[in-house]
Each structure stands twice: as C-alpha cells, then as structure tokens.
Design a protein around this motif. Structure first.
Motif, PDB file in Angstrom:
ATOM      1  N   LYS A 198     -18.035   8.227  11.431  1.00 30.76           N
ATOM      2  CA  LYS A 198     -16.845   9.077  11.296  1.00 30.76           C
ATOM      3  C   LYS A 198     -16.156   8.794   9.965  1.00 30.76           C
ATOM      4  O   LYS A 198     -15.961   7.640   9.577  1.00 30.76           O
ATOM      5  N   GLY A 205     -20.987  12.071  19.275  1.00 28.42           N
ATOM      6  CA  GLY A 205     -19.761  11.480  18.748  1.00 28.42           C
ATOM      7  C   GLY A 205     -18.524  12.194  19.265  1.00 28.42           C
ATOM      8  O   GLY A 205     -17.560  11.554  19.707  1.00 28.42           O
ATOM      9  N   TRP A 208     -17.143  13.543  12.361  1.00 26.64           N
ATOM     10  CA  TRP A 208     -18.415  12.868  12.626  1.00 26.64           C
ATOM     11  C   TRP A 208     -19.515  13.448  11.742  1.00 26.64           C
ATOM     12  O   TRP A 208     -19.650  14.669  11.605  1.00 26.64           O
TER      13      TRP A 208
END
Length: 251
Positions: A126, A189, A132
């Motif tokens: 990130k 993510g 992400w």
C-alpha cells in the motif's frame, strides 16, 4: 521510521475474510478446521488434502495426505508413511498436531513447467496515499520430493513469464495471467482493509492449476523479502524495497 503494518498469523481467520467476498470465494480451495468429521468429508471429496498449521509460516509442518487404493499416504517434507484406515490417519494427525490448531485444505493439481510443478507469489503493498499495488510477482519451484515450494524449504524462485512459457502459455496469455494476478492481489488487499486497519503489505501464495485457474492457497501478512534478492537482475527486489521504505519495513 517505525515498522507500520498489521500482521495476523491465523490462516483460518484470513480464509474466512476471503470467503465473505463473492469475487474472491471462487479462488479459495475448500478449507476447513481439522477435526474427525471434516477429515472424513475432505478425504471423501478430494484425492489429495493438505494438513496445515493454522499459525505456521515458511511451509513448515505441512503434511500432504493422498488417498490410495488401500488406505492413505502422508508425506512430511520428504518422508512418506502409510495409514491403512481413516481412524489410524486421524490418530496420527492428532498426535502430530498436539494442542495446535490445524486446517485441512483441498489439494490443487499444479501446472508444471518443463515437468516441474510451481506456484506463484504475489507481493501487494500500500502506498502512502492508501492505494494497494501489486508490486512484484514471482514463481516458486519446490525442491524435489518436498511437500512445500517455500524458499525456506529449498524452493527456487523464478520469473513468471519464464515459468508460464515453460508451461506452454503463449505471450498474450502470459500477459493476461499476470494482469489477473495483479488484480487478485489488489482485491485481497481491499478486502482485508474491511476487517482490520493497518495492513500495508501482503504476500499471496497462488496456485495455477492444470486448467489455468488461479487459487489463493494462503495470504501472508508479513511476507519474506530477502529471497527476492536471488532473482536475476534484482528489479523486483528493488521495487519491493522502494515501497517497503514508505512504511518502515526497511530504512
């Protein structure tokens, strides 16, 4: 800078998060907690099942269970042993696990490159802006006769394009698989962000089966970086390190 990224070892908790999302659910092999009933169910449904520690790392403590013509065969590292009955097998696995919790996971028939099975590692990180990005993808070829492909278990890293070419994939399909892996990493993510704050890096272990389908075997919240040094050119290693400096993984 203080290392700022959430870490969770519990594989079952992470699997349950993924299963809540329709887009990701179809990429998850059947995974259940180890107990007598689930062992019976999994062995009835699949010819190969993996017995994995819920909190393990590095591929250690994983046992492969294969259904044979008569009974079952377990394999830990390079050691194979028979279990004539399911009762015998359950007792063996229970003794091995002790008080630790374990999972049972559907075995996936991995694609092969030049006759050698491989799986895939996707690193997702990130940015400081909260976005992400799938920063790096590599493949892992396991050491001959070992259950796990992990670097810590003697596995060897390689470039995705080389492995897929060796598996018979044409250039355009290789690019599409790479794009699909990157999208999968970003989707994981984003899904993790819904359940716990503070994740800045994830490592997806992904299987490519013989039909070309991608399966998420596991998500690591503190993936190893140093093995990437051994990839020729170190381009991916530098990319990972550059992103990691933003959240204090390296200085």
């Amino acid at each position: 800078m203080k290392y700022a990224s959430m870490s969770i070892k519990n594989k079952w908790q992470k699997t349950k998060w993924l299963l809540k999302h329709r887009r990701l659910r179809r990429h998850i092999p059947r995974t259940v907690p180890f107990n007598r009933k689930n062992l019976q169910m999994m062995l009835s449904a699949y010819p190969t099942v993996y017995f994995k520690p819920t909190g393990g790392t590095g591929g250690f403590g994983i046992i492969r269970i294969k259904r044979m013509a008569r009974g079952y065969q377990t394999k830990l590292n390079t050691v194979k042993s028979p279990s004539p009955t399911q009762v015998h097998l359950y007792k063996k696995l229970s003794r091995f696990s002790g008080r630790e919790s374990y999972l049972l996971q559907q075995g996936i028939q991995l694609a092969k490159t030049k006759g050698k099975p491989f799986d895939i590692r996707v690193i997702v990180q990130k940015t400081n802006e909260g976005k992400w990005i799938s920063t790096a993808i590599c493949t892992k070829i396991g050491k001959p006769d070992m259950v796990a492909t992990n670097y810590h278990q003697g596995g060897r890293l390689g470039y995705l394009s080389n492995m897929l070419a060796g598996a018979g994939y044409e250039h355009d399909l290789i690019l599409r698989k790479e794009a699909a892996l990157k999208r999968l990493g970003v989707a994981v993510g984003k899904s993790f962000d819904l359940y716990r704050r503070g994740f800045r890096e994830l490592g997806l272990d992904v299987a490519l089966d013989t039909e070309g389908k991608l399966w998420i075997l596991e998500v690591n919240t503190r993936p190893a970086i140093y093995p990437w040094k051994h990839l020729k050119g170190k381009m991916l290693y530098r990319r990972i390190m550059s992103a990691a400096r933003q959240y204090g993984r390296v200085t």
